[in-house]
Design a protein around this motif. Sequence first.
Motif, PDB file in Angstrom:
ATOM      1  N   ARG A 186     -90.134 -75.002 -39.339  1.00 45.72           N
ATOM      2  CA  ARG A 186     -90.973 -75.923 -38.572  1.00 45.72           C
ATOM      3  C   ARG A 186     -92.008 -76.576 -39.499  1.00 45.72           C
ATOM      4  O   ARG A 186     -92.265 -77.779 -39.404  1.00 45.72           O
ATOM      5  CB  ARG A 186     -91.659 -75.154 -37.447  1.00 45.72           C
ATOM      6  N   ASP A 187     -92.579 -75.796 -40.405  1.00 47.50           N
ATOM      7  CA  ASP A 187     -93.581 -76.330 -41.330  1.00 47.50           C
ATOM      8  C   ASP A 187     -92.984 -77.413 -42.227  1.00 47.50           C
ATOM      9  O   ASP A 187     -93.614 -78.448 -42.460  1.00 47.50           O
ATOM     10  CB  ASP A 187     -94.185 -75.217 -42.194  1.00 47.50           C
ATOM     11  N   GLU A 188     -91.777 -77.186 -42.742  1.00 46.96           N
ATOM     12  CA  GLU A 188     -91.150 -78.178 -43.609  1.00 46.96           C
ATOM     13  C   GLU A 188     -90.831 -79.454 -42.827  1.00 46.96           C
ATOM     14  O   GLU A 188     -91.070 -80.564 -43.310  1.00 46.96           O
ATOM     15  CB  GLU A 188     -89.865 -77.641 -44.251  1.00 46.96           C
ATOM     16  N   LEU A 189     -90.312 -79.293 -41.622  1.00 54.40           N
ATOM     17  CA  LEU A 189     -90.004 -80.460 -40.791  1.00 54.40           C
ATOM     18  C   LEU A 189     -91.271 -81.248 -40.462  1.00 54.40           C
ATOM     19  O   LEU A 189     -91.289 -82.483 -40.566  1.00 54.40           O
ATOM     20  CB  LEU A 189     -89.294 -80.033 -39.508  1.00 54.40           C
ATOM     21  N   ALA A 190     -92.323 -80.547 -40.096  1.00 57.12           N
ATOM     22  CA  ALA A 190     -93.594 -81.216 -39.756  1.00 57.12           C
ATOM     23  C   ALA A 190     -94.162 -81.944 -40.974  1.00 57.12           C
ATOM     24  O   ALA A 190     -94.637 -83.086 -40.861  1.00 57.12           O
ATOM     25  CB  ALA A 190     -94.594 -80.205 -39.215  1.00 57.12           C
ATOM     26  N   ALA A 191     -94.122 -81.309 -42.123  1.00 61.91           N
ATOM     27  CA  ALA A 191     -94.657 -81.934 -43.344  1.00 61.91           C
ATOM     28  C   ALA A 191     -93.824 -83.152 -43.747  1.00 61.91           C
ATOM     29  O   ALA A 191     -94.379 -84.194 -44.124  1.00 61.91           O
ATOM     30  CB  ALA A 191     -94.702 -80.912 -44.480  1.00 61.91           C
ATOM     31  N   ALA A 192     -92.509 -83.041 -43.659  1.00 60.64           N
ATOM     32  CA  ALA A 192     -91.639 -84.167 -44.009  1.00 60.64           C
ATOM     33  C   ALA A 192     -91.858 -85.340 -43.052  1.00 60.64           C
ATOM     34  O   ALA A 192     -91.888 -86.497 -43.475  1.00 60.64           O
ATOM     35  CB  ALA A 192     -90.175 -83.729 -43.997  1.00 60.64           C
ATOM     36  N   PHE A 193     -92.040 -85.032 -41.771  1.00 64.63           N
ATOM     37  CA  PHE A 193     -92.282 -86.099 -40.794  1.00 64.63           C
ATOM     38  C   PHE A 193     -93.644 -86.755 -41.033  1.00 64.63           C
ATOM     39  O   PHE A 193     -93.778 -87.976 -40.920  1.00 64.63           O
ATOM     40  CB  PHE A 193     -92.162 -85.566 -39.368  1.00 64.63           C
ATOM     41  N   ALA A 194     -94.637 -85.961 -41.372  1.00 71.27           N
ATOM     42  CA  ALA A 194     -95.963 -86.521 -41.671  1.00 71.27           C
ATOM     43  C   ALA A 194     -95.883 -87.474 -42.865  1.00 71.27           C
ATOM     44  O   ALA A 194     -96.462 -88.575 -42.836  1.00 71.27           O
ATOM     45  CB  ALA A 194     -96.971 -85.401 -41.927  1.00 71.27           C
ATOM     46  N   ARG A 195     -95.149 -87.097 -43.917  1.00 72.90           N
ATOM     47  CA  ARG A 195     -94.964 -87.978 -45.086  1.00 72.90           C
ATOM     48  C   ARG A 195     -94.215 -89.249 -44.678  1.00 72.90           C
ATOM     49  O   ARG A 195     -94.549 -90.356 -45.110  1.00 72.90           O
ATOM     50  CB  ARG A 195     -94.212 -87.265 -46.206  1.00 72.90           C
ATOM     51  N   PHE A 196     -93.200 -89.085 -43.853  1.00 71.48           N
ATOM     52  CA  PHE A 196     -92.411 -90.210 -43.360  1.00 71.48           C
ATOM     53  C   PHE A 196     -93.310 -91.192 -42.606  1.00 71.48           C
ATOM     54  O   PHE A 196     -93.277 -92.400 -42.858  1.00 71.48           O
ATOM     55  CB  PHE A 196     -91.298 -89.671 -42.455  1.00 71.48           C
ATOM     56  N   GLU A 197     -94.145 -90.681 -41.714  1.00 69.54           N
ATOM     57  CA  GLU A 197     -95.055 -91.549 -40.947  1.00 69.54           C
ATOM     58  C   GLU A 197     -96.052 -92.259 -41.862  1.00 69.54           C
ATOM     59  O   GLU A 197     -96.335 -93.445 -41.662  1.00 69.54           O
ATOM     60  CB  GLU A 197     -95.808 -90.747 -39.892  1.00 69.54           C
ATOM     61  N   GLN A 198     -96.568 -91.561 -42.861  1.00 74.51           N
ATOM     62  CA  GLN A 198     -97.499 -92.185 -43.808  1.00 74.51           C
ATOM     63  C   GLN A 198     -96.810 -93.316 -44.570  1.00 74.51           C
ATOM     64  O   GLN A 198     -97.396 -94.378 -44.797  1.00 74.51           O
ATOM     65  CB  GLN A 198     -98.049 -91.145 -44.788  1.00 74.51           C
ATOM     66  N   THR A 199     -95.568 -93.087 -44.964  1.00 70.17           N
ATOM     67  CA  THR A 199     -94.816 -94.098 -45.703  1.00 70.17           C
ATOM     68  C   THR A 199     -94.522 -95.311 -44.825  1.00 70.17           C
ATOM     69  O   THR A 199     -94.644 -96.458 -45.272  1.00 70.17           O
ATOM     70  CB  THR A 199     -93.508 -93.507 -46.257  1.00 70.17           C
ATOM     71  N   VAL A 200     -94.144 -95.074 -43.568  1.00 70.87           N
ATOM     72  CA  VAL A 200     -93.890 -96.178 -42.642  1.00 70.87           C
ATOM     73  C   VAL A 200     -95.164 -96.997 -42.451  1.00 70.87           C
ATOM     74  O   VAL A 200     -95.127 -98.234 -42.475  1.00 70.87           O
ATOM     75  CB  VAL A 200     -93.348 -95.668 -41.290  1.00 70.87           C
ATOM     76  N   ASP A 201     -96.303 -96.320 -42.288  1.00 71.87           N
ATOM     77  CA  ASP A 201     -97.562 -97.035 -42.112  1.00 71.87           C
ATOM     78  C   ASP A 201     -97.889 -97.879 -43.343  1.00 71.87           C
ATOM     79  O   ASP A 201     -98.264 -99.051 -43.221  1.00 71.87           O
ATOM     80  CB  ASP A 201     -98.693 -96.048 -41.815  1.00 71.87           C
ATOM     81  N   ALA A 202     -97.742 -97.298 -44.520  1.00 69.51           N
ATOM     82  CA  ALA A 202     -98.016 -98.050 -45.752  1.00 69.51           C
ATOM     83  C   ALA A 202     -97.059 -99.235 -45.893  1.00 69.51           C
ATOM     84  O   ALA A 202     -97.473-100.324 -46.293  1.00 69.51           O
ATOM     85  CB  ALA A 202     -97.906 -97.124 -46.966  1.00 69.51           C
TER      86      ALA A 202
END
Length: 171
Positions: free
Chosen positions: A7-23
Motif C-alpha cells: 500500500r505504501d509503494e502504491l500510495a507513493a507512486a500515485f503521489a509522484r504521478f499526481e505531482q508530475t501530472v500537475d507539473a
Amino acid sequence: MSQVFSRDELAAAFARFEQTVDAAAQAKNWDDWVQHYTPDVDYIEHAAGTMKGRDEVRAWIRKTMTTFPGSHMTAFPSLWSVIDEPTGRIICELDNPMVDPGDGTIISATNISIITYAGDGQWSRQEDIYNPLRFVQAAVKWCKKAEKLGTLDDDAARWMQTYGRSFGGTQ
C-alpha cells in the motif's frame, strides 16, 4: 499471478504521478508524464480508442492538450482515490477544470481513471471512463460564458462553430 505491491509503494507512486501530472499541466509539457508509463503501456480512452506504447500516448496527449477544449484545461487533480492492493491499481476521480473565462467561474467535468502499477514508479495501464457528453456540455458552457465576457479566443470559437450548435450553442 501478478506481483503484489505494498500500500505504501502504491500510495507513493500515485503521489509522484499526481505531482508530475500537475507539473505537466502547468508547463504544458507532457513528456515527463508519459515517462511514468511502461514502454508498452495500454492506455484506454473511451472516446479516442486504445493507445499502445508511450509514443502513441504522447502523440494523443500532445494533440488533445493543444486543441480546445483540452488546451483550456488547467489541472487534473484527483477528487478521491482508492488503492486496490491485490490488483496494484489506483481508482480515482479526476477533475478537469477549465481556465477562468474572465469572471472567476469554474467550469469542469470529471472522469474516473483506473491505473495499474507495474513497479519502479511506472504504470502499465490506464483506463479513463467518462461520459463524453459531459465534457462537450462543459466546453459549450465555457464558450457561452467567454463569449458573453468578450474572452472567447479563436480556437474555442472555431470549436463552438463546428460542434457547439449541436449541443445548445448559438454561434
